[in-house]
Design a protein around this motif. Structure first.
Motif, PDB file in Angstrom:
ATOM      1  N   LEU A 252       2.789   8.298 -18.076  1.00 50.90           N
ATOM      2  CA  LEU A 252       3.378   7.293 -18.967  1.00 50.90           C
ATOM      3  C   LEU A 252       2.377   6.779 -19.990  1.00 50.90           C
ATOM      4  O   LEU A 252       2.759   6.234 -21.017  1.00 50.90           O
ATOM      5  CB  LEU A 252       3.904   6.113 -18.152  1.00 50.90           C
ATOM      6  CG  LEU A 252       5.045   6.389 -17.184  1.00 50.90           C
ATOM      7  CD1 LEU A 252       5.364   5.142 -16.386  1.00 50.90           C
ATOM      8  CD2 LEU A 252       6.275   6.848 -17.953  1.00 50.90           C
ATOM      9  N   GLY A 253       1.085   6.868 -19.676  1.00 50.23           N
ATOM     10  CA  GLY A 253       0.073   6.326 -20.564  1.00 50.23           C
ATOM     11  C   GLY A 253      -0.088   4.826 -20.427  1.00 50.23           C
ATOM     12  O   GLY A 253      -0.830   4.203 -21.183  1.00 50.23           O
ATOM     13  N   SER A 254       0.624   4.214 -19.473  1.00 53.60           N
ATOM     14  CA  SER A 254       0.445   2.780 -19.235  1.00 53.60           C
ATOM     15  C   SER A 254       0.879   2.453 -17.809  1.00 53.60           C
ATOM     16  O   SER A 254       1.643   3.198 -17.204  1.00 53.60           O
ATOM     17  CB  SER A 254       1.265   1.966 -20.240  1.00 53.60           C
ATOM     18  OG  SER A 254       2.600   2.373 -20.182  1.00 53.60           O
ATOM     19  N   GLY A 255       0.339   1.339 -17.315  1.00 52.74           N
ATOM     20  CA  GLY A 255       0.656   0.946 -15.949  1.00 52.74           C
ATOM     21  C   GLY A 255       1.842   0.006 -15.911  1.00 52.74           C
ATOM     22  O   GLY A 255       1.841  -1.006 -16.593  1.00 52.74           O
ATOM     23  N   ILE A 256       2.876   0.355 -15.153  1.00 52.63           N
ATOM     24  CA  ILE A 256       4.030  -0.535 -15.051  1.00 52.63           C
ATOM     25  C   ILE A 256       4.364  -0.771 -13.581  1.00 52.63           C
ATOM     26  O   ILE A 256       4.025   0.040 -12.716  1.00 52.63           O
ATOM     27  CB  ILE A 256       5.279   0.022 -15.778  1.00 52.63           C
ATOM     28  CG1 ILE A 256       5.650   1.399 -15.227  1.00 52.63           C
ATOM     29  CG2 ILE A 256       5.047   0.085 -17.254  1.00 52.63           C
ATOM     30  CD1 ILE A 256       7.002   1.864 -15.683  1.00 52.63           C
ATOM     31  N   VAL A 257       5.025  -1.900 -13.325  1.00 54.02           N
ATOM     32  CA  VAL A 257       5.391  -2.255 -11.950  1.00 54.02           C
ATOM     33  C   VAL A 257       6.432  -1.275 -11.408  1.00 54.02           C
ATOM     34  O   VAL A 257       6.481  -0.995 -10.220  1.00 54.02           O
ATOM     35  CB  VAL A 257       5.932  -3.698 -11.911  1.00 54.02           C
ATOM     36  CG1 VAL A 257       6.322  -4.097 -10.501  1.00 54.02           C
ATOM     37  CG2 VAL A 257       4.900  -4.659 -12.445  1.00 54.02           C
ATOM     38  N   GLN A 258       7.247  -0.714 -12.310  1.00 57.48           N
ATOM     39  CA  GLN A 258       8.339   0.161 -11.865  1.00 57.48           C
ATOM     40  C   GLN A 258       7.886   1.599 -11.647  1.00 57.48           C
ATOM     41  O   GLN A 258       8.721   2.495 -11.566  1.00 57.48           O
ATOM     42  CB  GLN A 258       9.483   0.140 -12.873  1.00 57.48           C
ATOM     43  CG  GLN A 258      10.226  -1.172 -12.956  1.00 57.48           C
ATOM     44  CD  GLN A 258       9.517  -2.170 -13.854  1.00 57.48           C
ATOM     45  OE1 GLN A 258       8.531  -1.837 -14.506  1.00 57.48           O
ATOM     46  NE2 GLN A 258       9.990  -3.404 -13.861  1.00 57.48           N
ATOM     47  N   ALA A 259       6.567   1.838 -11.540  1.00 53.76           N
ATOM     48  CA  ALA A 259       6.049   3.214 -11.463  1.00 53.76           C
ATOM     49  C   ALA A 259       6.733   4.035 -10.370  1.00 53.76           C
ATOM     50  O   ALA A 259       6.965   5.223 -10.543  1.00 53.76           O
ATOM     51  CB  ALA A 259       4.543   3.185 -11.245  1.00 53.76           C
ATOM     52  N   GLY A 260       7.069   3.398  -9.248  1.00 58.61           N
ATOM     53  CA  GLY A 260       7.575   4.184  -8.128  1.00 58.61           C
ATOM     54  C   GLY A 260       9.055   4.003  -7.869  1.00 58.61           C
ATOM     55  O   GLY A 260       9.555   4.433  -6.825  1.00 58.61           O
ATOM     56  N   VAL A 261       9.765   3.355  -8.796  1.00 58.52           N
ATOM     57  CA  VAL A 261      11.172   3.031  -8.520  1.00 58.52           C
ATOM     58  C   VAL A 261      11.986   4.304  -8.272  1.00 58.52           C
ATOM     59  O   VAL A 261      11.919   5.257  -9.038  1.00 58.52           O
ATOM     60  CB  VAL A 261      11.782   2.220  -9.677  1.00 58.52           C
ATOM     61  CG1 VAL A 261      13.291   2.182  -9.583  1.00 58.52           C
ATOM     62  CG2 VAL A 261      11.236   0.811  -9.656  1.00 58.52           C
ATOM     63  N   GLY A 262      12.730   4.312  -7.195  1.00 61.79           N
ATOM     64  CA  GLY A 262      13.579   5.453  -6.868  1.00 61.79           C
ATOM     65  C   GLY A 262      12.867   6.561  -6.114  1.00 61.79           C
ATOM     66  O   GLY A 262      13.505   7.418  -5.510  1.00 61.79           O
ATOM     67  N   GLN A 263      11.517   6.552  -6.155  1.00 59.43           N
ATOM     68  CA  GLN A 263      10.777   7.658  -5.528  1.00 59.43           C
ATOM     69  C   GLN A 263      10.845   7.598  -4.011  1.00 59.43           C
ATOM     70  O   GLN A 263      10.823   8.620  -3.338  1.00 59.43           O
ATOM     71  CB  GLN A 263       9.306   7.625  -5.958  1.00 59.43           C
ATOM     72  CG  GLN A 263       9.088   7.787  -7.438  1.00 59.43           C
ATOM     73  CD  GLN A 263       9.285   9.225  -7.887  1.00 59.43           C
ATOM     74  OE1 GLN A 263       9.809  10.044  -7.142  1.00 59.43           O
ATOM     75  NE2 GLN A 263       8.883   9.523  -9.094  1.00 59.43           N
ATOM     76  N   ASN A 264      10.913   6.366  -3.462  1.00 60.03           N
ATOM     77  CA  ASN A 264      10.921   6.240  -2.011  1.00 60.03           C
ATOM     78  C   ASN A 264      12.123   6.959  -1.409  1.00 60.03           C
ATOM     79  O   ASN A 264      12.002   7.774  -0.494  1.00 60.03           O
ATOM     80  CB  ASN A 264      10.951   4.768  -1.609  1.00 60.03           C
ATOM     81  CG  ASN A 264      10.355   4.527  -0.239  1.00 60.03           C
ATOM     82  OD1 ASN A 264       9.704   3.536   0.004  1.00 60.03           O
ATOM     83  ND2 ASN A 264      10.559   5.471   0.669  1.00 60.03           N
TER      84      ASN A 264
END
Lengths: 339, 333
Positions: A252-264
């Motif tokens: 993404l080129g940036s850090g976001i809180v939603q980085a792992g959403v849906g991955q679990n």
């Protein structure tokens, strides 16, 4: 929630003749592979764009992050435990790597060390989960649910309303650079899969994880330090989720809180569809990777034939329940306790 | 014969040894939540004396109602030893459906949405019981499915509700300015409490949560009770979704998603054991009040809202660690 397992493998004696047992295990090992082939054939018929070289590369590239996560999750599932903390760990790792590498928010630039720090942070999360689950005897689904909230909370605090963008040129190169037509991150994922396979086959962690998941009482009686190896498995998984968080930040080129959403949920689906039993003791890294490919091909194929992307979560939900129902159907018994 | 005698004596002795420990644990689980609530209210009223004024008490109670309704339903499933992770997603789906149906169906939309959510609970319960899949996995799958449905039917957008069809969920009644939501919440508590008190349901749920094979052999309708718990949980989630729409005048596919952790936290903080077989309506009310007062307290204390998630996570782990019945867990998975 102790009995949150699908029951042990059916008793070996007197039940089924050896040949049918072998057939069942063949089905468990090669059934997912067959499903993958069938899925590919179906989508090739339905969409002319599916069976192209470019789309194959798309599938492999988009499977990279999920594959890394699922390798870690597999070890936890082999124990018979579950991990719902992936989104939290990935969020914290993504924010911390974005803040520690050259970025738009602060002047810290640790370079490669930032990645090491994020992975170590993930491992700390895993260690905490493992210690809480084994030390305080809390069921893992509860511990990891709490851990996930803690991880997302820490990430929100680090985020502080301003998105940190990564400015390090080396990271940009990793995000866009390709080797042999595939993104570099895909090769990172392949590396993680190989490491996972080596751990599974050649270390005590891999062997004991399966032994503990298969029959924890027997493992305990034969002198395996069950608590230690459970904690190590959670720690390994946490480190791997941390790496996945780093990979998402690079993409993404940036850090976001939603980085792992849906991955679990995608990772649990992949592992279960690939033939790793939620009750533990069966499956492995290769099984899970087949599952990852099934999930990725499904997402890719559904998009190509024009299904709304919002449906994908629901499709995964149905598939995971159906897969568990199919694998566990023969184990049903009137008096079996399933919580 | 002598062997049998020996066995009986030892079980008797063990029983004797165990009884005081068990009852002490139960006593602790009964007193602790109330004590925590009293301490919290005391601490906040010292920090800010305005907290004890009727107006602010009504506001606090008013804001706790959706959480209360969600937690009451989910508690039934936890009481028989399972868990329902889908309640928050189901409430979000309900909010979208209400917002979509109110223009055409007026008040009947509420009834229909509660029925749809009860049906969703029924499906989860049947899959859990018939296919014998662990409840956390069934409801995790359900969570994904209901969120997916909510996203598709709403087009991933917030849907506004105009008119005053749902005004009854969020008004103040004359006299003492009582919020209608509080009365509705009290009515739900009263209905569930009476059902638990006057019918054998409570004993069935506790029997299943304590020892399922024994309950089955004793003739408890295990399958029907479990499915019933899931149905009520679904219906409560639907009704909580309606209450949320009345409050925000809109339905959104992720409106209630952040309530999952507070719901679980409220149930376990109230003293209901996650292992099942111990808990009740009163405890859940106390738990919901603790969580609500805590939220108010954190903002009175000036804590950044970003920290609230961390706090909930730690609270859930700590409360489960305190309330869990370890004698039931041979192996913790």
């Amino acid at each position: 929630m102790a009995p949150a397992r699908l029951g042990q493998a059916p008793p070996e004696t007197g039940r089924a003749p050896a040949r049918s047992r072998r057939r069942a295990s063949l089905l468990a090992d090669y059934g997912p592979l067959g499903a993958l082939v069938l899925l590919c054939l179906t989508f090739s018929v339905l969409s002319p764009q599916f069976a192209t070289w470019g789309n194959l590369r798309n599938v492999l590239d988009s499977a990279a992050v999920l594959a890394v996560i699922t390798v870690g999750l597999t070890f936890v599932l082999m124990l018979g435990a579950i991990d719902l903390s992936i989104e939290g760990v990935m969020a914290t790792a993504a924010l911390s790597v974005a803040l520690l590498i050259a970025n738009t928010r602060n002047d810290i630039d640790l370079g490669f060390l930032a990645i090491v720090a994020a992975v170590a942070l993930g491992a700390c999360f895993g260690l905490a989960t493992g210690l809480l689950s084994t030390g305080l005897k809390i069921p893992s689904f509860m511990t990891t649910l709490g851990m996930s909230a803690i991880g997302i909370g820490i990430a929100t605090v680090l985020f502080a309303g301003v998105q940190p963008s990564v400015t390090s040129p080396a990271m940009g190169e990793w995000a866009s650079g390709q080797w042999f037509g595939l993104t570099r991150l895909t090769f990172v994922a392949i590396g993680v899969v190989i490491v996972g396979l080596l751990v599974q086959h050649y270390t005590r962690l891999g062997r004991y994880a399966r032994a503990i998941g298969g029959a924890e009482d027997l493992a305990l009686l034969s002198g395996i330090r069950v608590r230690r190896y459970k904690t190590i498995a959670f720690t390994f998984a946490g480190a791997v989720y941390g790496l996945a968080g780093v990979m998402v930040t690079i993409q993404l080129g940036s850090g976001i809180v939603q980085a792992g959403v849906g991955q679990n949920f995608a990772a649990i689906t992949a592992a279960v569809v690939g033939g790793t039993l939620l009750s533990g003791g069966r499956g492995g890294v290769l099984h899970s990777i087949v599952g990852v490919l099934i999930v990725t091909v499904l997402v890719n194929g559904l998009v190509l034939i024009g299904v709304s992307p919002y449906v994908q979560g629901a499709v995964q939900g149905v598939i995971v329940v159906a897969a568990v129902a199919i694998t566990a159907w023969p184990l049903r018994q009137r008096l079996r306790v399933v919580k | 014969m002598s062997v049998v005698d020996k066995v009986e004596t030892t079980t008797e002795q063990r029983e004797k040894l165990r009884m005081p420990r068990m009852s002490r644990r139960q006593l602790l689980l009964t007193i602790m939540p109330v004590a925590v609530l009293v301490c919290l209210v005391g601490a906040i009223s010292i920090a800010n004396p305005n907290f004890l004024r009727p107006a602010s008490i009504w506001t606090v109670l008013d804001s706790s109602v959706p959480l209360l309704i969600l937690a009451l339903g989910a508690m039934l499933v936890i009481l028989c030893g399972g868990i329902d992770l889908s309640v928050a997603a189901l409430a979000s789906m309900a909010s979208v459906l209400v917002a979509l149906w109110v223009p055409a169906l007026e008040g009947w939309a509420v009834v229909l949405v509660v029925l749809v959510c009860a049906l969703a609970g029924l499906i989860q319960g049947v899959v859990h019981v018939v296919a014998q899949i662990p409840s956390f996995l069934v409801t995790l799958g359900g969570l994904a499915v209901w969120s997916g449905i909510a996203l598709v039917v709403s087009g991933a957008a917030t849907i506004g509700v105009s008119g005053d069809t749902l005004a009854w969920t969020f008004t103040r009644l004359t006299g003492w300015n009582i919020p209608s939501a509080v009365l509705i919440g009290a009515a739900v508590v009263a209905v569930l409490g009476l059902v638990m008190l006057l019918t054998p349901v409570r004993r069935w749920l506790i029997a299943i949560g304590s020892n399922e094979p024994a309950a089955l052999l004793a003739g408890v309708p295990v399958a029907r009770t479990k499915i019933g718990a899931f149905i009520v949980s679904g219906a409560c989630a639907g009704f909580a979704g309606v209450m949320l729409v009345g409050r925000t005048y809109s339905g959104a596919p992720t409106l209630a998603d952040s309530l999952l952790l507070p719901v679980v936290a409220a149930i376990v903080v109230g003293g209901t054991a996650i292992t099942g077989g111990f808990g009740g309506v009163g405890r859940t009310v106390i738990g919901v009040l603790i969580i609500t007062v805590l939220r108010v307290g954190l903002s009175v204390a000036g804590v950044d809202p970003s920290y609230v998630q961390i706090f909930y996570g730690a609270l859930v782990i700590a409360a489960v660690a305190l309330t869990i019945d370890r004698s039931k867990l041979l192996f913790v998975k």
